[in-house]
Scaffold this motif. Structure first.
Motif, PDB file in Angstrom:
ATOM      1  N   THR A 168      -8.553  -0.745   1.386  1.00 49.96           N
ATOM      2  CA  THR A 168      -7.839   0.369   2.019  1.00 49.96           C
ATOM      3  C   THR A 168      -7.857   1.625   1.157  1.00 49.96           C
ATOM      4  O   THR A 168      -7.494   2.707   1.637  1.00 49.96           O
ATOM      5  CB  THR A 168      -6.383  -0.025   2.327  1.00 49.96           C
ATOM      6  N   ASP A 169      -8.252   1.519  -0.103  1.00 52.88           N
ATOM      7  CA  ASP A 169      -8.337   2.701  -0.966  1.00 52.88           C
ATOM      8  C   ASP A 169      -9.441   3.662  -0.525  1.00 52.88           C
ATOM      9  O   ASP A 169      -9.478   4.812  -0.973  1.00 52.88           O
ATOM     10  CB  ASP A 169      -8.596   2.282  -2.422  1.00 52.88           C
ATOM     11  N   ILE A 221       0.839  -1.205   0.000  1.00 55.54           N
ATOM     12  CA  ILE A 221       0.000   0.000   0.000  1.00 55.54           C
ATOM     13  C   ILE A 221       0.873   1.254   0.000  1.00 55.54           C
ATOM     14  O   ILE A 221       0.634   2.197  -0.761  1.00 55.54           O
ATOM     15  CB  ILE A 221      -0.941  -0.009   1.218  1.00 55.54           C
ATOM     16  N   LEU A 241      -5.854  -4.022  -1.114  1.00 59.13           N
ATOM     17  CA  LEU A 241      -5.589  -2.722  -1.725  1.00 59.13           C
ATOM     18  C   LEU A 241      -6.888  -1.961  -1.986  1.00 59.13           C
ATOM     19  O   LEU A 241      -6.990  -0.760  -1.716  1.00 59.13           O
ATOM     20  CB  LEU A 241      -4.826  -2.911  -3.035  1.00 59.13           C
ATOM     21  N   THR A 271       0.761   3.830  -3.090  1.00 61.64           N
ATOM     22  CA  THR A 271       0.010   5.068  -2.845  1.00 61.64           C
ATOM     23  C   THR A 271       0.805   6.127  -2.096  1.00 61.64           C
ATOM     24  O   THR A 271       0.395   7.293  -2.073  1.00 61.64           O
ATOM     25  CB  THR A 271      -1.271   4.765  -2.044  1.00 61.64           C
ATOM     26  N   ALA A 298       1.115   2.884   5.953  1.00 61.89           N
ATOM     27  CA  ALA A 298       0.334   1.675   6.213  1.00 61.89           C
ATOM     28  C   ALA A 298       1.223   0.678   6.939  1.00 61.89           C
ATOM     29  O   ALA A 298       2.294   0.314   6.452  1.00 61.89           O
ATOM     30  CB  ALA A 298      -0.185   1.072   4.913  1.00 61.89           C
TER      31      ALA A 298
END
Length: 261
Positions: free
Chosen positions: A134-135, A46, A131, A50, A54
């Motif tokens: 958690t976006d 992550i 992914l 991004t 995390a």
């Protein structure tokens, strides 16, 4: 067998299953670290993808040990599944006919690889699922996740995949005992396809439709294979019933002829 002998047999089977589970858990202890690293890899990705913070966090002094026990026991159950499934089959076998024993053994032979295949498929789609979930984190926030909550979520997801892959085996088993017919299952194929796709969408979220496809496609394939087996079994059962009725009718005609003489 007398009740005492049945209880003794059950105790022996449970003892062997427990030994297999303990040995499997020991194996789980040895592979705990690489498994934990592999499970936590999606969280590390992550940050790389991004740029967002995390990380996994232990929220208690005994949490690392509790997590080790939890993962090791789960791995022990998976590793020892052929043994305790066989012990269950072996306990039921004395009460079955020879043909039924072969059928029961076939269930075990199919259930174990399907269960493991479901878990493996869940393992493959985990990075994409984590992914996507958690976006939804708003900009400026970080993902500091409790490791026990995270691992519990992953293990439940893998277990859901494993159980989902066992449903066709259960369906065929219900057909074998005469609770459902192949035609009844076939009539419900539309609602079944919808429910399978709905389950796949919830259990395997992804950045695109591929994650859902990876779960839905094999489940639908197994479902229609199970329908085919149910239809074949119904046809075989109908032929056997027709043959038995013909024999009874012939015997009845022969008895009537003898009485007439």
């Amino acid at each position: 067998m007398a009740l005492k002998e049945h209880l003794k047999e059950a105790r022996n089977r449970l003892f062997k299953s427990a030994i297999a589970l303990v040995l499997g858990t020991v194996v789980g202890f040895f592979i705990y670290n690489p498994v934990l690293v592999a499970l936590s890899q999606p969280i590390q990705e992550i940050g790389e993808r991004t740029g967002r913070t995390a990380e996994l966090n232990f929220d208690g002094v005994g949490s690392p040990f509790d997590l080790m026990i939890q993962i090791s026991v789960f791995l022990g159950i998976v590793v020892s599944s052929p043994v305790w499934l066989y012990q269950l089959w072996a306990f039921v076998t004395p009460g079955l006919r020879q043909k039924e024993r072969r059928t029961a053994l076939g269930f075990i032979a199919a259930a174990v690889p399907l269960f493991l295949a479901g878990i493996y498929l869940a393992w493959l789609i985990l990075p994409n699922a984590v992914l996507v979930l958690t976006d939804f984190t708003p900009e400026g926030f970080a993902n500091i996740i409790t490791v026990t909550v995270y691992i519990t979520f992953l293990l439940r997801l893998m277990l859901a995949f494993g159980i989902a892959f066992l449903l066709p085996v259960v369906l065929f088993g219900l057909n074998m005992v005469g609770l459902v017919t192949g035609k009844q299952v076939l009539k419900a194929w539309r609602i079944t396809v919808f429910l399978v796709c709905l389950f796949a969408a919830m259990a395997a979220p992804g950045a695109d439709a591929m994650s859902m496809f990876y779960l839905a496609a094999p489940m639908l394939l197994l479902f229609f294979i199970a329908i085919g087996l149910c239809l074949l079994n119904d046809r075989r059962r109908d032929r056997r019933t027709a043959s038995r009725d013909a024999d009874l009718e012939a015997n009845a005609d022969k008895a009537s002829s003898i009485d007439g003489l």
